[in-house]
Design a protein around this motif. Structure first.
Motif, PDB file in Angstrom:
ATOM      1  N   SER A 257      -0.995  -7.804  -4.763  1.00 32.56           N
ATOM      2  CA  SER A 257      -0.956  -7.014  -3.537  1.00 32.56           C
ATOM      3  C   SER A 257      -0.166  -7.768  -2.482  1.00 32.56           C
ATOM      4  O   SER A 257      -0.187  -9.005  -2.428  1.00 32.56           O
ATOM      5  N   SER A 258       0.522  -7.037  -1.636  1.00 36.35           N
ATOM      6  CA  SER A 258       1.345  -7.674  -0.592  1.00 36.35           C
ATOM      7  C   SER A 258       0.505  -8.473   0.394  1.00 36.35           C
ATOM      8  O   SER A 258       0.999  -9.376   1.055  1.00 36.35           O
ATOM      9  N   GLY A 259      -0.787  -8.169   0.486  1.00 37.26           N
ATOM     10  CA  GLY A 259      -1.657  -8.890   1.409  1.00 37.26           C
ATOM     11  C   GLY A 259      -2.411 -10.034   0.768  1.00 37.26           C
ATOM     12  O   GLY A 259      -3.320 -10.605   1.382  1.00 37.26           O
ATOM     13  N   SER A 260      -2.043 -10.391  -0.454  1.00 36.84           N
ATOM     14  CA  SER A 260      -2.776 -11.417  -1.190  1.00 36.84           C
ATOM     15  C   SER A 260      -2.435 -12.844  -0.762  1.00 36.84           C
ATOM     16  O   SER A 260      -3.150 -13.782  -1.085  1.00 36.84           O
ATOM     17  N   GLY A 261      -1.308 -13.018  -0.061  1.00 31.16           N
ATOM     18  CA  GLY A 261      -0.873 -14.355   0.315  1.00 31.16           C
ATOM     19  C   GLY A 261       0.030 -15.003  -0.716  1.00 31.16           C
ATOM     20  O   GLY A 261       0.537 -16.109  -0.500  1.00 31.16           O
ATOM     21  N   ILE A 262       0.247 -14.335  -1.834  1.00 27.47           N
ATOM     22  CA  ILE A 262       1.124 -14.855  -2.877  1.00 27.47           C
ATOM     23  C   ILE A 262       2.584 -14.642  -2.466  1.00 27.47           C
ATOM     24  O   ILE A 262       2.948 -13.580  -1.950  1.00 27.47           O
TER      25      ILE A 262
ATOM     26  N   ASP B 177     -11.681   8.679  -2.259  1.00 29.40           N
ATOM     27  CA  ASP B 177     -10.715   7.908  -1.474  1.00 29.40           C
ATOM     28  C   ASP B 177      -9.511   8.791  -1.196  1.00 29.40           C
ATOM     29  O   ASP B 177      -9.207   9.696  -1.979  1.00 29.40           O
ATOM     30  N   ARG B 178      -8.826   8.535  -0.121  1.00 29.83           N
ATOM     31  CA  ARG B 178      -7.616   9.286   0.172  1.00 29.83           C
ATOM     32  C   ARG B 178      -6.599   9.072  -0.946  1.00 29.83           C
ATOM     33  O   ARG B 178      -6.474   7.954  -1.467  1.00 29.83           O
ATOM     34  N   PRO B 179      -5.884  10.126  -1.349  1.00 32.46           N
ATOM     35  CA  PRO B 179      -4.998  10.035  -2.519  1.00 32.46           C
ATOM     36  C   PRO B 179      -4.003   8.888  -2.478  1.00 32.46           C
ATOM     37  O   PRO B 179      -3.794   8.200  -3.485  1.00 32.46           O
ATOM     38  N   GLY B 180      -3.377   8.642  -1.332  1.00 27.05           N
ATOM     39  CA  GLY B 180      -2.398   7.567  -1.244  1.00 27.05           C
ATOM     40  C   GLY B 180      -3.032   6.205  -1.486  1.00 27.05           C
ATOM     41  O   GLY B 180      -2.502   5.377  -2.236  1.00 27.05           O
ATOM     42  N   LYS B 181      -4.175   5.962  -0.856  1.00 29.77           N
ATOM     43  CA  LYS B 181      -4.869   4.693  -1.027  1.00 29.77           C
ATOM     44  C   LYS B 181      -5.292   4.511  -2.476  1.00 29.77           C
ATOM     45  O   LYS B 181      -5.099   3.439  -3.064  1.00 29.77           O
ATOM     46  N   ARG B 182      -5.870   5.546  -3.072  1.00 33.82           N
ATOM     47  CA  ARG B 182      -6.356   5.449  -4.449  1.00 33.82           C
ATOM     48  C   ARG B 182      -5.199   5.284  -5.427  1.00 33.82           C
ATOM     49  O   ARG B 182      -5.285   4.490  -6.373  1.00 33.82           O
TER      50      ARG B 182
ATOM     51  N   ASP C 112       0.857  -1.187   0.000  1.00 37.43           N
ATOM     52  CA  ASP C 112       0.000   0.000   0.000  1.00 37.43           C
ATOM     53  C   ASP C 112       0.893   1.237   0.000  1.00 37.43           C
ATOM     54  O   ASP C 112       1.959   1.249   0.626  1.00 37.43           O
ATOM     55  N   THR C 113       0.469   2.264  -0.698  1.00 34.51           N
ATOM     56  CA  THR C 113       1.253   3.491  -0.776  1.00 34.51           C
ATOM     57  C   THR C 113       1.188   4.262   0.541  1.00 34.51           C
ATOM     58  O   THR C 113       0.102   4.624   1.011  1.00 34.51           O
ATOM     59  N   ALA C 114       2.341   4.476   1.151  1.00 34.37           N
ATOM     60  CA  ALA C 114       2.406   5.303   2.362  1.00 34.37           C
ATOM     61  C   ALA C 114       2.199   6.765   1.962  1.00 34.37           C
ATOM     62  O   ALA C 114       2.513   7.163   0.841  1.00 34.37           O
ATOM     63  N   THR C 115       1.687   7.566   2.886  1.00 27.98           N
ATOM     64  CA  THR C 115       1.334   8.938   2.560  1.00 27.98           C
ATOM     65  C   THR C 115       1.822   9.911   3.620  1.00 27.98           C
ATOM     66  O   THR C 115       1.674   9.646   4.823  1.00 27.98           O
ATOM     67  N   ASN C 116       2.408  11.017   3.173  1.00 27.47           N
ATOM     68  CA  ASN C 116       2.747  12.104   4.074  1.00 27.47           C
ATOM     69  C   ASN C 116       1.506  12.471   4.883  1.00 27.47           C
ATOM     70  O   ASN C 116       0.397  12.545   4.348  1.00 27.47           O
ATOM     71  N   ALA C 117       1.657  12.710   6.173  1.00 21.88           N
ATOM     72  CA  ALA C 117       0.524  12.870   7.082  1.00 21.88           C
ATOM     73  C   ALA C 117      -0.490  13.913   6.612  1.00 21.88           C
ATOM     74  O   ALA C 117      -1.699  13.701   6.703  1.00 21.88           O
TER      75      ALA C 117
END
Length: 211
Positions: free
Chosen positions: A111-116, A86-91, A55-60
């Motif tokens: 995606s890193s959370g896909s389990g692959i 949606d928040r820009p980083g998430k989108r 997921d893209t990290a975002t400046n606070a």
């Protein structure tokens, strides 16, 4: 460090469909969807690695559904009557994953959370995402830092900062969103082109081991 003049700027911030010059009428809040304004271009050669996309990290300050603008150096404000769906980083992270799947740069993208189980991981950080509105009609300013890391060896394969400045067609939130969509597309174009320059074999990598 930027001084965030949120409270004062909110009082002066603009309606979603009105100019930065201001308007006494209070329009309804308009919600915008950030889109990929570019086009997927399938890679000529497929990298055999499996790339996991974090997921893209975002400046606070940009981790909000508010659309950010800057009217003077060192200051940021928020549009009062315009929002992101949606928040820009998430989108942007979602758009990046979709684009990489369409570009077919890697044998597998997930995606890193896909389990692959993957070989490499793509880590991105959204550093800036605002309407540069010091002069009309302004421009969308976007900065994204990307890193590719070898999961097994914990080595940094490559790192790059991507910057886009796209002129806005009109001096308001709607114009800024149009420019943001184009900027997002150009950014994804650049990330894809950069990833295609990375080595396809582990032995070709000259990298730095992470702590």
């Amino acid at each position: 460090m930027k001084s965030y003049l949120i409270a004062g700027m909110l009082a002066l911030s603009l309606g979603g469909c009105f100019s930065l010059a201001g308007n006494s009428n209070a329009p309804e809040i308009i919600t915008y969807v950030l889109e990929d304004g570019g086009n997927a271009t399938p890679a000529a050669t497929i990298n055999p690695h499996t790339l996991l996309v974090l997921d893209t990290a975002t400046n606070a300050f940009y981790n909000t559904d508010s659309i950010v603008f800057s009217r003077a150096p060192g200051t940021l404000g928020l549009y009062q009557y315009a929002r992101w769906a949606d928040r820009p980083g998430k989108r942007l992270g979602q758009l990046l994953l979709t684009r990489l799947e369409a570009d077919h740069i890697f044998a597998t993208v997930a995606s890193s959370g896909s389990g692959i189980k993957g070989n490499w991981v793509l880590d991105t950080s959204l550093l800036a995402f605002y309407h540069q509105a010091s002069t009309a009609p302004g421009s969308a300013h976007v900065e994204l830092r990307a890193e590719v890391i070898d999961i097994r060896t914990r080595t940094l394969i490559a790192r790059k900062l991507f910057i886009q400045n796209v002129p806005a067609p009109t001096y308001n939130a709607a114009g800024a969103v149009t420019a943001f969509n184009i900027a997002a597309g150009k950014l994804l174009d650049d990330v894809g082109a950069w990833l295609q320059t990375l080595p396809t074999k582990g032995s070709d990598v000259t990298a730095n081991r992470l702590p």
